[in-house]
Every structure is written in C-alpha cells, then in structure tokens.
Enzyme design. Structure first.
Site, PDB file in Angstrom:
ATOM      1  N   THR A  41       2.983  -5.432   8.204  1.00  0.00           N
ATOM      2  CA  THR A  41       3.708  -4.286   8.399  1.00  0.00           C
ATOM      3  C   THR A  41       4.064  -3.234   7.093  1.00  0.00           C
ATOM      4  O   THR A  41       4.051  -2.260   7.394  1.00  0.00           O
ATOM      5  CB  THR A  41       4.808  -4.714   9.293  1.00  0.00           C
ATOM      6  OG1 THR A  41       4.503  -5.149  10.339  1.00  0.00           O
ATOM      7  CG2 THR A  41       5.641  -3.095   9.712  1.00  0.00           C
ATOM      8  N   ILE A  47      -2.033   4.540  10.313  1.00  0.00           N
ATOM      9  CA  ILE A  47      -2.592   5.235  10.993  1.00  0.00           C
ATOM     10  C   ILE A  47      -2.069   4.805  12.607  1.00  0.00           C
ATOM     11  O   ILE A  47      -2.390   3.615  13.076  1.00  0.00           O
ATOM     12  CB  ILE A  47      -4.031   5.190  10.855  1.00  0.00           C
ATOM     13  CG1 ILE A  47      -4.389   5.511   9.690  1.00  0.00           C
ATOM     14  CG2 ILE A  47      -4.932   6.166  11.895  1.00  0.00           C
ATOM     15  CD1 ILE A  47      -3.970   6.752   8.726  1.00  0.00           C
ATOM     16  N   HIS A  49      -3.783   4.796  15.571  1.00  0.00           N
ATOM     17  CA  HIS A  49      -5.323   5.209  15.967  1.00  0.00           C
ATOM     18  C   HIS A  49      -5.258   5.730  17.571  1.00  0.00           C
ATOM     19  O   HIS A  49      -4.610   5.147  18.466  1.00  0.00           O
ATOM     20  CB  HIS A  49      -5.916   3.747  16.005  1.00  0.00           C
ATOM     21  CG  HIS A  49      -6.171   3.317  14.554  1.00  0.00           C
ATOM     22  ND1 HIS A  49      -6.876   3.937  13.678  1.00  0.00           N
ATOM     23  CD2 HIS A  49      -5.849   2.279  13.821  1.00  0.00           C
ATOM     24  CE1 HIS A  49      -6.844   3.443  12.444  1.00  0.00           C
ATOM     25  NE2 HIS A  49      -6.066   2.284  12.543  1.00  0.00           N
ATOM     26  N   CYS A 400      12.622  12.047  -8.037  1.00  0.00           N
ATOM     27  CA  CYS A 400      11.161  12.474  -7.630  1.00  0.00           C
ATOM     28  C   CYS A 400      11.548  12.730  -6.023  1.00  0.00           C
ATOM     29  O   CYS A 400      10.998  13.697  -5.702  1.00  0.00           O
ATOM     30  CB  CYS A 400      10.157  11.141  -7.563  1.00  0.00           C
ATOM     31  SG  CYS A 400      10.091  10.597  -9.346  1.00  0.00           S
ATOM     32  N   CYS A 435       7.365   8.608 -10.264  1.00  0.00           N
ATOM     33  CA  CYS A 435       7.737   7.791 -11.395  1.00  0.00           C
ATOM     34  C   CYS A 435       7.902   6.265 -10.963  1.00  0.00           C
ATOM     35  O   CYS A 435       8.145   5.474 -11.721  1.00  0.00           O
ATOM     36  CB  CYS A 435       8.920   8.466 -12.189  1.00  0.00           C
ATOM     37  SG  CYS A 435      10.480   7.529 -11.582  1.00  0.00           S
TER      38      CYS A 435
END
Ligand SMILES: Cc1cc2nc3c(=O)[nH]c(=O)nc-3n(C[C@H](O)[C@H](O)[C@H](O)COP(=O)(O)OP(=O)(O)OC[C@H]3O[C@@H](n4cnc5c(N)ncnc54)[C@H](O)[C@@H]3O)c2cc1C
Length: 474
Positions: A41, A47, A49, A400, A435
């Site tokens: 996990t 995604i 699906h 960031c 970073c």
C-alpha cells in the site's frame, strides 16, 4: 477477547476494519510494522482503475468496478485527495490497436461505464504531449488517482476513531483453535478472537496455511518508479498506459493528486518479500517505457525513485475465501487491490456474516475524520483563526510543500499518529517535495523528539532500526 481480529494494516485490512467499525464489535488489527501502510500500500501507482483490465468473471474484475464506483464518495467522506482524471491506453501500431479493442470489449463485459475508443486527433487535443504517431486509445473516464498511503491512513484513523484497536510491531507466527476461539500467536503474546481475517499482503500465503486454508505460492514482484518535480506536473492530465503485456499493465505516465508526475512500474520477480531497492537497470527500463509514449520525460526533474512489491500469486485472481470456519482470507491482493479495497471490505464482512458474525449497527458511527486540513489548504479566514489558536502554524518546516509546525504536531497527535519521520511524511507531506527532506528532516526530528518525549537518536526514519542519527558530535 476480540470479536474480529484482522491481520495486516494495509489498505485492505484498514478498509475491512473501518467497514466493521460501523457495528458494535470489539475489533483489533495486528500489524507487524510500526505504522499503517507498511507493505504494498505504501508504494504503488495510486491509480483507481476503471476495471477493463481484469479478465471477465474474475473477482478482480467484479471488485475493481465496484471499488472504483465507491472511491470518490469514500474519499469525500474521509477527506482524502482524489481526482477523477480518467485514463488512456494508447496504441501505436495495428497489434496494439487490436489489444485496445480487446480491452474495450472486456471493459463493457465487466460493466465499466462510459468507455470509448478515441482516435488520434481527439487524443492529442486531450493530451498534447502524447507521441504524435499514436493511432487510437481506450478512454476510461471513470478512472482516478489517489494517494494510496493517505487513503489507508484515513481508513485506519477513522476505524480507530470508531473504536478499533491497532496493535503495531505485532507479527503473527501461528494460529490455532481452542474450542471455538482462534488463538493468534504473535511476538506480543497470544490474542483470542472469535473471527480472524487474513489481510497480510505478501505473507497472506503463510497466514492462509496457518488457517489450514488454500495453499498457493507467492511470486513477489518488484515495481520501480521515478517521481518528478512539480515543475513538469502538467505534462499529462490523464493516466497514460501502454497496451498491456503478459507482465502486466505496463509502464504508465501519470500525475499524482499532489501535482507531481511519475513513471513506472516495471515488473521484476524477486525472492525477497521485503526488499524495495531500486536499480539503474530498472530506472532505465521505466524511462525507456515512458519516453516511448509521452514527450518531455526529462530525468533532470526526477526527485526520487522508489519501489513496491506486488503480492502476486500463482492463482491469478484475488483469493477471498473461507480457509476454515470463522476465518476469511483476503489474500494475494495484487493490482487492482488499492481500487478494490472498499469492495473487498464489503465482501469480507459478508463472508464473516455468513459464518455467524452478528452485526448490530452503532447508534453513532463517525463517518468523517476530524481536523484534517493543513494550513496551506485553509482559506485566509481559516488561516487567521488557526494562527490565533495555535502560533505553531506560523513556522514553516517543509519549505517545498509549505508544511508548518502546527501541521506536523497535528500529524503526531492524531488518532494513530505519526511516530517516525516517514510517518509524518505520509500524513502531511513534510519531506515529499523536491529537496526530499534535505531541509526539513532535522526539524521534523526535533518536533518528534519533543512531542513523543524520546531521544532524537532513537527516532526512526520508517520502521524499527532505521535510525538516522548515531550520536552527538557537539
Ligand atoms: C508496483 C505496484 C503497483 C500497483 N499499482 C496499483 C494501482 O495503481 N492501483 C491499484 O488498485 N492497485 C495497485 N497495486 C496493488 C495494491 O498496492 C495492493 O493490491 C494493495 O496495496 C494490497 O493491500 P493489502 O492491504 O492487501 O497489502 P499490504 O499493503 O501489503 O498490507 C499487508 C500488511 O500486512 C502486514 N503483515 C504481513 N505479514 C504479517 C504478519 N505475519 N503479522 C502481522 N502483520 C503482517 C504487512 O506489514 C502489511 O502492512 C499495485 C501494487 C504494486 C506493488
């Protein structure tokens, strides 16, 4: 004595725990790692699906389509970022075109809504960075993207808020029956339960054997990825797949819910069930695969690489069955297990009920998680209020991702809160940026040290023994 004991706190174990927690039951989840989401996990494509890939009539097909249908609502309920971005399977030659038609027919049989095959011009108007020798594509508008570990944490947290007990650092080594009770042996003692669920991912074969259930072989299959900086985050909007091969769905190019782009995975068999190293050969393979389909995949923008291990088995389908009276296997859950998890949970609960588990709905089930908003996600009014109540929101720790000290303290103090650097990273994204923690890691450690009241030397990156510091130099 538990009514139900679930083995494994991956997306499947957490989804089952949350589904069961709607009822008056005494439930525990035992997990050998130190946190929710330690196995497949934590490292996969994320995604959701649509459901055209799995073969007709399989559990994978049925639960994928149902899971996909459930995802958006569940993410809203749990406040987990989800995007219904749709997916394209692209074909560049006649053979691949035929494969797209096969997938289309399969998808229709599986019950995938709104599938269609689209031609070059439409593809390029949707996705201008796809290679312009593309012929056609299977467009699945119901596909989506999610942050897999955030989803598992949300399910786990919510289950915990609804009374489920999570026991970490707790590895199951044997299971036997004493009259009608299961005796589950672990490194933290023996737990008694009326019902047991096997959601142990890569070790689900071993647990199935302990439960005298189906014997199958695990074929651990590594998948490597590269994650790119947000600078190229708008390269594609949809998830772009090649046509599948016998090895799997192939190397995709996709955005993440947080605005990055990533490529991968490949599929490499390995004996080791835990080794998630990445290798230059694998990186080259996924780079080549991605560049074949999409323009602008530039390695200068890679910010990290990572790998996940699929719980692939020789059975070829999910193994969801009753290994012995009172137990349920949710075993060999490879892709699309993330998508299917909510539907797997429904099926497991129904199999438990078939064996006598009585469900009495709770008068008050808390469906929504509380206090999940990060400072960066608040509007001006909310920010002002948050700062007045807690000045720690005024100190940026991760430059960031713009994560504040208030967010990190919140991640640590939440139900099932973070106890490691990666635990903080998975919950609030400190260290996820370009970073990769170069700036914020010492500050995150300082906050963990203070909040958990432990020596900084003993703070782990992830699991036990993954120390970051060896001692003081001054
Ligand atoms: C490379 C890759 C790409 C994928 N891409 C997608 C995708 O895009 N979409 C999708 O739908 N699916 C995808 N998947 C599949 C998806 O990740 C898995 O199906 C899903 O995560 C399985 O969840 P799980 O809870 O069964 O297993 P896990 O997440 O592995 O959880 C099992 C847990 O059990 C614990 N455990 C194991 N043994 C014991 C024991 N003896 N005692 C106690 N605890 C134990 C482990 O520590 C672990 O935390 C992908 C998988 C991989 C590896």
């Amino acid at each position: 004595m538990y009514d139900v004991l679930i083995i494994g706190a991956g997306i499947v174990g957490c989804a089952i725990a949350r589904e069961l927690s709607k009822n008056e039951l005494n439930i525990a989840v035992v997990e050998k790692g130190y946190d929710v989401s330690c196995g497949s996990t934590k490292a996969n494509s994320g995604i959701v699906h649509a459901g055209y890939d799995a073969h007709e009539g399989t559990l994978k097909a049925k639960l994928n389509v149902r899971g996909c249908e459930m995802y958006e609502g569940l993410c809203k309920e749990l406040d987990v970022p989800y995007k219904n971005n749709g997916s394209l399977v692209v074909a560049f030659n006649e053979e691949e075109q035929k494969e797209v038609e096969v997938l289309y027919k399969r998808g229709i049989t599986n019950g995938v809504p709104n599938l269609k095959i689209i031609e070059k011009n439409e593809i390029l108007s949707m996705e201008p960075n796809i290679k312009d020798n593309v012929i056609c594509a299977l467009y699945a508008p119901t596909a989506g993207i999610v942050s897999p570990f955030e989803m598992a944490i949300a399910l786990g947290e919510n289950a915990c808020e609804n009374g489920v007990e999570f026991i970490f650092n707790c590895e199951v080594s044997n299971i036997y029956k004493d009259k009608d009770k299961f005796m589950v042996e672990t490194n933290r003692g023996i737990f008694e339960a009326n019902y047991v669920v096997n959601a142990a991912g890569i070790n689900s074969d071993k647990i199935s054997k302990m439960l005298s259930g189906r014997i199958f072989s695990m074929i651990p299959t590594r998948g490597e990825y590269c994650l790119f900086d947000k600078i190229i985050g708008d390269l594609v909007e949809k998830t772009i797949f090649p046509t599948p091969t016998e090895k799997g769905k192939g190397i995709l190019v996709s955005p993440t819910v947080h605005g990055n782009i990533f490529i991968g995975p490949n599929a490499i068999y390995q004996e080791d069930r835990e080794d998630t190293s990445t290798y230059i050969e694998g990186i080259n393979e996924i780079l080549y695969g991605a560049q074949k389909n999409v323009n602008g995949i530039d390695m200068r923008y890679v910010i990290t690489s990572f790998a996940g291990i699929r719980s692939k088995t020789n059975v070829g389908d999910f193994i969801i069955d009753i290994p012995q009276r009172g137990a349920v296997n949710a075993a060999g859950i490879e892709s699309p297990g993330l998508t299917s998890a909510p539907a797997i949970a429904e099926m497991v609960v129904s199999l438990l009920c078939d064996q006598g588990l009585v469900l009495r709905k709770k008068k008050y089930f808390k469906a929504n998680r509380s206090n999940t908003k990060k400072f960066i996600e608040m509007n001006d009014e909310e920010k002002k209020k948050a700062l007045e109540q807690n000045p720690l929101y005024g100190r940026i720790i991760c430059r960031c991702e713009h994560i504040t000290e208030g967010d990190i303290v919140n991640a640590i103090r939440r139900p099932l809160g973070a106890i490691s650097v990666d635990g903080v990273k998975k919950r609030v994204r400190a260290g996820m940026g370009r970073c990769q923690g170069g700036f914020c890691m010492p500050r995150v450690m300082e906050i963990l040290e203070r909040e958990l009241n432990i020596d900084r030397k003993n703070i782990n990156k992830d699991g036990p023994g993954s120390y970051i510091l060896t001692g003081r130099t001054k």
